[in-house]
Design a protein around this motif. Structure first.
Motif, PDB file in Angstrom:
ATOM      1  N   UNK A 168       0.801  -1.228   0.000  1.00  0.00           N
ATOM      2  CA  UNK A 168       0.000   0.000   0.000  1.00  0.00           C
ATOM      3  C   UNK A 168       0.833   1.277   0.000  1.00  0.00           C
ATOM      4  N   UNK A 169       2.016   1.238   0.601  1.00  0.00           N
ATOM      5  CA  UNK A 169       2.815   2.469   0.683  1.00  0.00           C
ATOM      6  C   UNK A 169       3.252   2.946  -0.702  1.00  0.00           C
ATOM      7  N   UNK A 170       3.731   2.021  -1.511  1.00  0.00           N
ATOM      8  CA  UNK A 170       4.158   2.414  -2.857  1.00  0.00           C
ATOM      9  C   UNK A 170       2.968   2.918  -3.674  1.00  0.00           C
TER      10      UNK A 170
ATOM     11  N   UNK B 269       7.403   4.191   2.898  1.00  0.00           N
ATOM     12  CA  UNK B 269       7.831   2.808   3.119  1.00  0.00           C
ATOM     13  C   UNK B 269       6.946   2.162   4.175  1.00  0.00           C
ATOM     14  N   UNK B 270       6.904   0.827   4.156  1.00  0.00           N
ATOM     15  CA  UNK B 270       6.088   0.115   5.138  1.00  0.00           C
ATOM     16  C   UNK B 270       6.645   0.280   6.541  1.00  0.00           C
ATOM     17  N   UNK B 271       7.960   0.363   6.655  1.00  0.00           N
ATOM     18  CA  UNK B 271       8.572   0.582   7.966  1.00  0.00           C
ATOM     19  C   UNK B 271       8.095   1.904   8.564  1.00  0.00           C
ATOM     20  N   UNK B 272       8.081   2.952   7.747  1.00  0.00           N
ATOM     21  CA  UNK B 272       7.607   4.246   8.235  1.00  0.00           C
ATOM     22  C   UNK B 272       6.118   4.188   8.561  1.00  0.00           C
ATOM     23  N   UNK B 273       5.363   3.500   7.712  1.00  0.00           N
ATOM     24  CA  UNK B 273       3.922   3.393   7.953  1.00  0.00           C
ATOM     25  C   UNK B 273       3.651   2.734   9.299  1.00  0.00           C
ATOM     26  N   UNK B 274       4.329   1.621   9.568  1.00  0.00           N
ATOM     27  CA  UNK B 274       4.103   0.905  10.821  1.00  0.00           C
ATOM     28  C   UNK B 274       4.507   1.755  12.024  1.00  0.00           C
TER      29      UNK B 274
END
Length: 396
Positions: free
Chosen positions: A98-100, A153-158
């Protein structure tokens, strides 16, 4: 590929300028992600500061200025100013990568000036954002409005979702941040964007919101909801007797005409009355069942008692609009119940199919609005719980 969560934060300026519908239309029609949550919030200074701190540490090597630029924006614009909090819309999406996908449709933050001719309007930021540099010092930003915020990025999202998991449950689902000069004239009305708008990826929900924006009213509450059979029965309960009064006699009269035409003899008024009270009432009951099924995804007669209060199988979006003469303004833009009778340019004329599948609902009185808000529990929002469940699966 695993499904994860990410989000888009629609900024206070974008919300205040009634660009919310346009943003949602782009997001829903151009990404293959499921919108699973929506919440209008008004962050306090602590919320804005914590979020800004996270943004400051999320630096993109391709654009090292972005983290600091976004952090300063969050500090200066997400929190209160002049003693008043500002509305910000949180949209939660689920799907693969989803982030991309959200970053692509939201667009980049350009570190350099672009000529007017080179702008395309392809992304949300192309259309709604502004980034202006000082002509004499190209490294100095003189004005910045990103329109939307979303992690790349998914890391930032989490990491950021941990903030929202903690903060969202503390936020009231109805934002009260406005002092009106004539508060006695202010009304709140409930709007439901019905399940027929959510069957496939479509810009319709956003376009409908955009059409309602012409009223000049403010969205002060929003959530995605799956109406249970029990809720639908309560919500549309007043319609049941109306259907019987209108449909049963019409059915009886039509049946009498058809029988007389087919068998070439006249039926008495007593026979017509008997048809009305039997088959006519059954027909009206079936129409009511269809309404409940349309809104919840389940027919009441086919729903086990233990599942009456379970969330339905179809979703809708529930919103609360606020402002002077809100009920009439919304219903004027919505149009009458029958889309075929609705004036051109109204929501139901544009998107409705028939009396039942008529794309949206709006309260018809202050009393109805209050009753309906209670039934759908407008004060509650599941966004925080959805995020917490997701983070717990990650072990966070």
């Amino acid at each position: 590929m695993e499904q994860t969560l990410s989000y888009v934060l629609v900024t206070p300026y974008t919300v205040a300028k009634s660009r919310t519908g346009g943003v949602i239309a782009r997001l829903l029609s151009r990404v293959d992600l499921e919108l699973v949550g929506a919440q209008m919030l008004a962050p306090d200074e602590a919320f804005a500061t914590e979020y800004a701190t996270h943004l400051r540490g999320q630096t993109d090597p391709a654009n090292p200025q972005a983290g600091e630029l976004l952090a300063r924006y969050a500090e200066q614009n997400l929190g209160p100013s002049g003693g008043r909090r500002h509305r910000t819309l949180f949209l939660l999406f689920r799907g693969e990568n989803p982030c991309r996908k959200l970053s692509d449709i939201c667009g980049a933050l350009y570190p350099r000036n672009l000529s007017v001719e080179s702008m395309t309007g392809e992304t949300i930021r192309d259309t709604y954002a502004d980034l202006i540099f000082d002509h004499e010092d190209p490294s100095k930003v003189t004005y910045f409005e990103p329109a939307v915020l979303t992690p790349r990025t998914q890391q930032w999202a989490d990491m950021n979702l941990r903030i929202f998991a903690k903060r969202l449950p503390l936020e009231p689902n109805i934002v009260q941040n406005m002092v009106y000069p004539h508060p006695q004239k202010i009304e709140r009305t409930l709007v439901i964007i019905k399940p027929d708008n959510w069957k496939y990826a479509s810009s319709k929900p956003g376009t409908i919101i955009d059409m309602f924006s012409r009223t000049g009213l403010r969205i002060v509450g929003i959530k995605l909801h799956r109406m249970s059979v029990s809720e639908a029965l309560d919500f549309y309960g007043p319609v049941k007797d109306v259907l019987k009064r209108k449909l049963a006699p019409a059915f009886g009269h039509k049946a009498k005409e058809m029988l007389e035409s087919e068998f070439k003899f006249s039926l008495s008024s007593a026979t017509e009355k008997a048809i009305t009270e039997s088959f006519g009432c059954e027909y009206a009951e079936d129409q009511f069942e269809q309404i409940i099924e349309f809104m919840s995804g389940v027919r009441p007669k086919q729903c086990p008692l233990e599942e009456l209060h379970q969330p339905g199988t179809v979703k809708c979006m529930i919103m609360v609009y606020e402002g002077e003469n809100a009920l009439k303004k919304i219903r004027d833009v919505l149009g009458p119940t029958d889309p075929l009778q609705a004036p051109g340019g109204t929501v139901r004329r544009e998107f409705g199919s028939n009396i039942m599948v008529n794309t949206a609902h709006a309260s018809d009185s202050v009393e109805s609005a209050q009753r309906e808000m209670g039934i759908v529990r407008i004060e509650e929002n599941p966004c925080g719980a959805i995020i917490k469940s997701y983070l717990s699966m990650l072990g966070n």
